[in-house]
Write a protein that holds these residues in place. Sequence first.
Motif, PDB file in Angstrom:
ATOM      1  N   ASN A  13      13.766 -58.324  35.357  1.00 55.75           N
ATOM      2  CA  ASN A  13      14.368 -59.061  34.250  1.00 55.75           C
ATOM      3  C   ASN A  13      15.191 -58.107  33.383  1.00 55.75           C
ATOM      4  O   ASN A  13      14.698 -57.511  32.433  1.00 55.75           O
ATOM      5  N   THR A  14      16.473 -57.973  33.712  1.00 54.36           N
ATOM      6  CA  THR A  14      17.328 -57.035  32.997  1.00 54.36           C
ATOM      7  C   THR A  14      17.638 -57.487  31.575  1.00 54.36           C
ATOM      8  O   THR A  14      17.942 -56.658  30.723  1.00 54.36           O
ATOM      9  N   GLU A  15      17.546 -58.773  31.313  1.00 50.83           N
ATOM     10  CA  GLU A  15      17.808 -59.285  29.962  1.00 50.83           C
ATOM     11  C   GLU A  15      16.829 -58.687  28.957  1.00 50.83           C
ATOM     12  O   GLU A  15      17.218 -58.200  27.894  1.00 50.83           O
ATOM     13  N   ILE A  16      15.546 -58.713  29.303  1.00 55.02           N
ATOM     14  CA  ILE A  16      14.529 -58.137  28.403  1.00 55.02           C
ATOM     15  C   ILE A  16      14.704 -56.619  28.304  1.00 55.02           C
ATOM     16  O   ILE A  16      14.591 -56.047  27.222  1.00 55.02           O
ATOM     17  N   LEU A  17      15.007 -55.974  29.425  1.00 55.01           N
ATOM     18  CA  LEU A  17      15.211 -54.525  29.396  1.00 55.01           C
ATOM     19  C   LEU A  17      16.357 -54.156  28.459  1.00 55.01           C
ATOM     20  O   LEU A  17      16.269 -53.188  27.707  1.00 55.01           O
ATOM     21  N   ASN A  18      17.435 -54.931  28.490  1.00 57.59           N
ATOM     22  CA  ASN A  18      18.577 -54.678  27.610  1.00 57.59           C
ATOM     23  C   ASN A  18      18.244 -54.905  26.139  1.00 57.59           C
ATOM     24  O   ASN A  18      18.773 -54.216  25.271  1.00 57.59           O
ATOM     25  N   GLN A  19      17.377 -55.867  25.877  1.00 53.66           N
ATOM     26  CA  GLN A  19      17.007 -56.175  24.487  1.00 53.66           C
ATOM     27  C   GLN A  19      16.265 -55.018  23.823  1.00 53.66           C
ATOM     28  O   GLN A  19      16.349 -54.833  22.612  1.00 53.66           O
ATOM     29  N   ILE A  20      15.518 -54.268  24.614  1.00 53.88           N
ATOM     30  CA  ILE A  20      14.718 -53.175  24.031  1.00 53.88           C
ATOM     31  C   ILE A  20      15.112 -51.819  24.613  1.00 53.88           C
ATOM     32  O   ILE A  20      14.287 -50.921  24.735  1.00 53.88           O
ATOM     33  N   LYS A  21      16.394 -51.668  24.944  1.00 57.60           N
ATOM     34  CA  LYS A  21      16.851 -50.442  25.597  1.00 57.60           C
ATOM     35  C   LYS A  21      16.585 -49.171  24.783  1.00 57.60           C
ATOM     36  O   LYS A  21      16.402 -48.110  25.358  1.00 57.60           O
ATOM     37  N   ASN A  22      16.530 -49.279  23.475  1.00 58.11           N
ATOM     38  CA  ASN A  22      16.269 -48.095  22.651  1.00 58.11           C
ATOM     39  C   ASN A  22      14.830 -47.606  22.756  1.00 58.11           C
ATOM     40  O   ASN A  22      14.535 -46.471  22.389  1.00 58.11           O
ATOM     41  N   LEU A  23      13.945 -48.446  23.252  1.00 60.28           N
ATOM     42  CA  LEU A  23      12.531 -48.084  23.360  1.00 60.28           C
ATOM     43  C   LEU A  23      12.115 -47.679  24.770  1.00 60.28           C
ATOM     44  O   LEU A  23      10.991 -47.215  24.969  1.00 60.28           O
ATOM     45  N   LEU A  24      12.997 -47.866  25.740  1.00 64.55           N
ATOM     46  CA  LEU A  24      12.630 -47.669  27.146  1.00 64.55           C
ATOM     47  C   LEU A  24      12.115 -46.269  27.454  1.00 64.55           C
ATOM     48  O   LEU A  24      11.145 -46.107  28.188  1.00 64.55           O
ATOM     49  N   GLU A  25      12.766 -45.279  26.932  1.00 61.82           N
ATOM     50  CA  GLU A  25      12.462 -43.904  27.316  1.00 61.82           C
ATOM     51  C   GLU A  25      11.043 -43.463  26.988  1.00 61.82           C
ATOM     52  O   GLU A  25      10.453 -42.651  27.696  1.00 61.82           O
ATOM     53  N   GLU A  50      20.536 -50.682  35.802  1.00 66.54           N
ATOM     54  CA  GLU A  50      20.601 -50.912  34.346  1.00 66.54           C
ATOM     55  C   GLU A  50      19.829 -49.833  33.592  1.00 66.54           C
ATOM     56  O   GLU A  50      20.306 -49.301  32.590  1.00 66.54           O
ATOM     57  N   ILE A  51      18.644 -49.525  34.074  1.00 65.89           N
ATOM     58  CA  ILE A  51      17.805 -48.511  33.415  1.00 65.89           C
ATOM     59  C   ILE A  51      18.490 -47.154  33.455  1.00 65.89           C
ATOM     60  O   ILE A  51      18.527 -46.431  32.451  1.00 65.89           O
ATOM     61  N   LEU A  52      19.059 -46.785  34.599  1.00 70.56           N
ATOM     62  CA  LEU A  52      19.753 -45.503  34.707  1.00 70.56           C
ATOM     63  C   LEU A  52      20.946 -45.432  33.755  1.00 70.56           C
ATOM     64  O   LEU A  52      21.216 -44.389  33.164  1.00 70.56           O
ATOM     65  N   ASN A  53      21.652 -46.545  33.619  1.00 69.21           N
ATOM     66  CA  ASN A  53      22.797 -46.564  32.703  1.00 69.21           C
ATOM     67  C   ASN A  53      22.356 -46.448  31.250  1.00 69.21           C
ATOM     68  O   ASN A  53      23.050 -45.835  30.438  1.00 69.21           O
ATOM     69  N   MET A  54      21.197 -47.026  30.916  1.00 74.61           N
ATOM     70  CA  MET A  54      20.698 -46.960  29.543  1.00 74.61           C
ATOM     71  C   MET A  54      20.013 -45.632  29.243  1.00 74.61           C
ATOM     72  O   MET A  54      20.107 -45.118  28.135  1.00 74.61           O
ATOM     73  N   CYS A  55      19.279 -45.098  30.234  1.00 74.86           N
ATOM     74  CA  CYS A  55      18.485 -43.867  30.038  1.00 74.86           C
ATOM     75  C   CYS A  55      18.670 -42.929  31.231  1.00 74.86           C
ATOM     76  O   CYS A  55      17.785 -42.841  32.099  1.00 74.86           O
ATOM     77  N   PRO A  56      19.780 -42.230  31.312  1.00 73.26           N
ATOM     78  CA  PRO A  56      20.054 -41.368  32.475  1.00 73.26           C
ATOM     79  C   PRO A  56      18.975 -40.319  32.747  1.00 73.26           C
ATOM     80  O   PRO A  56      18.734 -39.964  33.890  1.00 73.26           O
ATOM     81  N   SER A  57      18.304 -39.865  31.721  1.00 73.51           N
ATOM     82  CA  SER A  57      17.304 -38.810  31.912  1.00 73.51           C
ATOM     83  C   SER A  57      16.073 -39.280  32.679  1.00 73.51           C
ATOM     84  O   SER A  57      15.293 -38.467  33.161  1.00 73.51           O
ATOM     85  N   MET A  58      15.882 -40.583  32.801  1.00 76.65           N
ATOM     86  CA  MET A  58      14.715 -41.092  33.533  1.00 76.65           C
ATOM     87  C   MET A  58      14.762 -40.762  35.017  1.00 76.65           C
ATOM     88  O   MET A  58      13.738 -40.783  35.693  1.00 76.65           O
ATOM     89  N   ASN A  59      15.936 -40.441  35.523  1.00 78.77           N
ATOM     90  CA  ASN A  59      16.103 -40.167  36.945  1.00 78.77           C
ATOM     91  C   ASN A  59      15.177 -39.055  37.435  1.00 78.77           C
ATOM     92  O   ASN A  59      14.750 -39.066  38.575  1.00 78.77           O
ATOM     93  N   ARG A  60      14.868 -38.092  36.586  1.00 76.75           N
ATOM     94  CA  ARG A  60      14.045 -36.953  36.997  1.00 76.75           C
ATOM     95  C   ARG A  60      12.654 -36.954  36.369  1.00 76.75           C
ATOM     96  O   ARG A  60      11.898 -36.020  36.536  1.00 76.75           O
ATOM     97  N   LYS A  61      12.294 -38.001  35.652  1.00 75.39           N
ATOM     98  CA  LYS A  61      10.962 -38.069  35.024  1.00 75.39           C
ATOM     99  C   LYS A  61       9.894 -38.243  36.097  1.00 75.39           C
ATOM    100  O   LYS A  61      10.085 -38.959  37.075  1.00 75.39           O
ATOM    101  N   VAL A  62       8.756 -37.611  35.866  1.00 76.55           N
ATOM    102  CA  VAL A  62       7.644 -37.706  36.811  1.00 76.55           C
ATOM    103  C   VAL A  62       6.461 -38.403  36.155  1.00 76.55           C
ATOM    104  O   VAL A  62       6.291 -38.364  34.938  1.00 76.55           O
TER     105      VAL A  62
END
Length: 196
Positions: A13-25, A50-62
């Motif tokens: 559900n990308t709609e909800i992810l977009n609504q709280i994109k500032n909190l995702l990380e 969508e997540i990668l575009n909002m929070c690029p640093s998540m790509n390498r999170k473990v």
Amino acid sequence: MDTSLYRAAMEGNTEILNQIKNLLENQLTPNNNTVLHVAAQFGHIQSVMEILNMCPSMNRKVNSRGDTSLHIAAREGHSTIVRALIEYANALDEELENGVGTAKDMMRMSNEVKDTALHEAVRNHHSIAVLLLTREDPEYCHPANNAEETPLYLAVERGYVGLVFVILKTCTVPTYGGPGGRTALHSAVIHNLVGS
């Protein structure tokens, strides 16, 4: 991680992810999975992008096991997500201190038991993911994990002949080792995979 956020990532559900994109990380599950880990696990390519575009640093999170989202996607056999994560990292086009680009560095990352994404793809018999991972980084030797198993050894030991051919065809210097000093050839003979 908030249950509604987890559900949104799980269901794509990308709609909800977009609504709280500032909190995702900063949102993590008890196992320290990010929303990117969750979206990769459940195979939602649109959410992953969508997540990668909002929070690029998540790509390498473990997570707590040391798994990246690439480990998770390879384990689950979501080859479209494996491809997207590699392409995203390639698009960053950064050369790191170790002299390799972002994509190769991500593919070479190992978790707490020293499994790479290729170990996960081989172990779970996901041929397209194996092809994507080996084709992108053919000169890497793919070393053994803590159990002394290389991806090639795992493929032979499990009788995944197609994966053995993919690895041998695409990797220029694959490591052949296995536990107890055995090699992939030892395992092939033991499991009668070598023709007479």
